[in-house]
Design a protein around this motif. Structure first.
Motif, short mmCIF file in Angstrom:
data_model
loop_
_atom_site.label_atom_id
_atom_site.label_comp_id
_atom_site.label_asym_id
_atom_site.label_seq_id
_atom_site.Cartn_x
_atom_site.Cartn_y
_atom_site.Cartn_z
N PRO A 1 79.77 30.43 16.83
CA PRO A 1 81.22 30.63 16.86
C PRO A 1 81.71 31.44 15.64
CG PRO A 1 80.74 28.51 15.92
CD PRO A 1 79.41 29.14 16.24
N ASP A 2 82.89 32.01 15.80
CA ASP A 2 83.65 32.56 14.67
C ASP A 2 82.83 33.54 13.81
OD1 ASP A 2 86.03 32.83 13.32
OD2 ASP A 2 85.55 31.24 11.88
N VAL A 3 82.15 34.47 14.46
CA VAL A 3 81.40 35.50 13.72
C VAL A 3 82.38 36.60 13.28
CG1 VAL A 3 79.55 37.21 13.82
CG2 VAL A 3 79.32 35.04 15.07
N LYS A 4 82.30 36.97 12.03
CA LYS A 4 83.20 37.98 11.47
C LYS A 4 82.41 39.19 10.98
CE LYS A 4 86.52 34.47 9.96
NZ LYS A 4 87.20 33.85 8.80
N TYR A 5 83.07 40.34 10.95
CA TYR A 5 82.47 41.56 10.41
C TYR A 5 83.24 41.99 9.16
CZ TYR A 5 86.44 44.04 12.45
OH TYR A 5 87.71 44.46 12.75
N VAL A 6 82.55 42.66 8.26
CA VAL A 6 83.17 43.24 7.08
C VAL A 6 82.66 44.68 6.95
CG1 VAL A 6 83.44 43.15 4.57
CG2 VAL A 6 83.32 41.03 5.89
N VAL A 7 83.59 45.62 6.95
CA VAL A 7 83.25 47.04 6.80
C VAL A 7 83.62 47.49 5.39
CG1 VAL A 7 83.54 49.38 7.69
CG2 VAL A 7 83.72 47.43 9.24
N VAL B 1 84.60 39.27 15.34
CA VAL B 1 83.92 39.99 16.43
C VAL B 1 84.51 39.53 17.77
CG1 VAL B 1 81.72 40.31 17.62
CG2 VAL B 1 81.81 40.32 15.12
N THR B 2 84.68 38.23 17.91
CA THR B 2 85.28 37.64 19.10
C THR B 2 85.81 36.26 18.76
OG1 THR B 2 84.84 36.86 21.36
CG2 THR B 2 83.02 36.75 19.80
N TYR B 3 86.79 35.79 19.53
CA TYR B 3 87.30 34.43 19.34
C TYR B 3 86.47 33.41 20.11
CZ TYR B 3 91.35 36.22 16.86
OH TYR B 3 92.17 36.82 15.93
N ASP B 4 85.53 33.90 20.90
CA ASP B 4 84.64 33.01 21.64
C ASP B 4 83.30 32.92 20.92
OD1 ASP B 4 86.52 32.68 23.75
OD2 ASP B 4 85.91 34.63 24.56
N ILE C 1 79.34 33.57 20.57
CA ILE C 1 78.36 34.54 21.06
C ILE C 1 77.19 33.73 21.61
CG2 ILE C 1 76.87 36.48 20.48
CD1 ILE C 1 78.74 37.15 18.19
N ARG C 2 76.94 33.86 22.88
CA ARG C 2 75.95 33.01 23.56
C ARG C 2 74.54 33.27 23.04
NH1 ARG C 2 77.06 37.25 26.80
NH2 ARG C 2 75.30 38.31 27.82
N PRO C 3 73.65 32.31 23.21
CA PRO C 3 72.26 32.49 22.77
C PRO C 3 71.63 33.73 23.42
CG PRO C 3 72.68 30.20 23.31
CD PRO C 3 73.89 30.95 23.75
N TYR C 4 70.98 34.53 22.62
CA TYR C 4 70.31 35.75 23.05
C TYR C 4 71.26 36.71 23.80
CZ TYR C 4 66.36 32.77 21.95
OH TYR C 4 65.50 31.91 21.31
N GLY C 5 72.55 36.59 23.47
CA GLY C 5 73.55 37.43 24.12
C GLY C 5 74.03 38.54 23.21
N MET C 6 74.93 39.36 23.74
CA MET C 6 75.53 40.47 22.99
C MET C 6 77.04 40.44 23.14
SD MET C 6 72.91 43.68 23.64
CE MET C 6 73.09 43.63 25.43
N GLU C 7 77.73 40.99 22.15
CA GLU C 7 79.20 41.04 22.15
C GLU C 7 79.66 42.33 21.50
OE1 GLU C 7 82.71 39.60 23.44
OE2 GLU C 7 80.93 38.30 23.48
N SER C 8 80.45 43.11 22.25
CA SER C 8 80.98 44.36 21.69
C SER C 8 82.29 44.08 20.97
CB SER C 8 81.20 45.38 22.80
OG SER C 8 82.15 44.90 23.74
N PHE C 9 82.61 44.94 20.02
CA PHE C 9 83.87 44.79 19.27
C PHE C 9 84.32 46.16 18.76
CE2 PHE C 9 80.60 44.85 16.11
CZ PHE C 9 81.15 45.37 14.96
N SER C 10 85.57 46.23 18.38
CA SER C 10 86.11 47.47 17.80
C SER C 10 86.92 47.11 16.58
CB SER C 10 86.98 48.21 18.83
OG SER C 10 88.06 47.40 19.25
#
Length: 308
Positions: A238-244, A261-264, A266-275
């Motif tokens: 949960p609650d994965v964040k990015y820092v640029v 990255v997302t408010y949901d 990130i599922r096991p062995y899954g992927m999540e796109s973000f902007s």
């Protein structure tokens, strides 16, 4: 002599038990034939009254302590219970009901109470607490009492370190007092933190940003970009964040920006796109990106034993 003992050492405010005992002692002493026998009974009466008086002081310091909790007077709490700073998540209090006072020897007493509290939402809780008291000065017990330990004063059921300590065997049985629990939890925290750091490293190595890019706007000096986070672990995160971080050509840092990255999860062995979008990056020509993971998730995962 008899009157002096009652006034100076007797139970504060008068105690029915003391009154009854003294009545019988007085009746018995009338039949004492010798001065030595009479003196012996006077000494006995003094000891009984002293004991009762100190029991009263044990109750008084307990009452004052819960009053300090109720009124959120932390300095007063620390004055009455010097080691209270070792504890966390102690119960709040509206009122207490005295249940039992036990003589532990050496002028020490345990005071059992029922503590009641109703929060702002109207939810009432009731807890059974034992307070351990002793004289401030062992040589002068009549000068006042303080609290040296407690049992059941704290609720650590939701604390990650406590759960870890319990699972790892730091806390065994139900005889541990609050101070002993605090010490054991402190010892367990070292192992927990060490394991948590290893888990954080594992996440950084196995949850990565791939296929990301960014570009700047020559007119507004802003930047935008997109990417994909790939979770190569068995954990729902949960609650994965990015820092640029934006930099000049020579590597000098200009500014940083970040977000979720997302408010949901990130599922096991899954992927999540973000902007992402950054309103000002100056004349940045280089950038790097990293991920940050929720501390609570890391601690809870280790505490539950889901990562060893």
């Amino acid at each position: 002599i008899y009157f002096f003992v009652v006034v100076q050492k007797g139970c504060i405010g008068g105690c029915l038990l003391c009154a009854r005992i003294m009545y019988h002692i007085t009746q018995i002493s009338m039949f004492m034939k010798s001065q030595s026998q009479h003196t012996m009974w006077l000494i006995l009466s003094a000891l009984i009254l002293c004991s009762c008086g100190y029991k009263k002081q044990a109750k008084e310091v307990t009452k004052d302590f819960f009053s300090a909790i109720k009124n959120e007077k932390e300095e007063k709490m620390a004055e009455l219970y010097p080691d209270v700073g070792n504890l966390q998540n102690y119960y709040k209090s509206d009122t207490i009901i005295f249940k039992e006072v036990i003589d532990l020897g050496d002028n020490k007493y345990s005071v059992s109470v029922t503590n009641k509290f109703t929060n702002g939402f109207g939810k009432s809780t009731e807890s059974q607490i034992v307070i351990f008291t002793k004289p401030k000065d062992d040589k002068k017990p009549g000068d006042g009492y303080e609290i040296y330990d407690s049992k059941g004063l704290c609720d650590l059921s939701d604390d990650a370190i406590y759960k870890f300590a319990k699972r790892k065997g730091y806390l065994s049985g139900d005889t541990l007092t609050d101070q002993k629990v605090a010490k054991k939890v402190s010892e367990a925290s070292k192992e927990l933190i060490s394991t948590a750091l290893k888990f954080a490293t594992y996440l950084r190595e196995n949850v990565t940003v791939s296929d990301w890019n960014w570009e700047t706007n020559d007119y507004s000096y802003s930047a935008s970009g997109r990417g994909v986070v790939k979770n190569n672990t068995k954990y729902a995160i949960p609650d994965v964040k990015y820092v640029v971080t934006y930099m000049k050509r020579d590597g000098t840092e200009i500014t940083q920006d970040g977000g979720r990255v997302t408010y949901d999860e990130i599922r096991p062995y899954g992927m999540e796109s973000f902007s992402f979008y950054t309103s000002y990056v100056g004349n940045a020509s280089r950038a790097r990106i990293r991920l940050e993971f929720d501390d609570e998730f890391i601690l809870e995962t280790v505490a539950k034993g889901e990562y060893e």
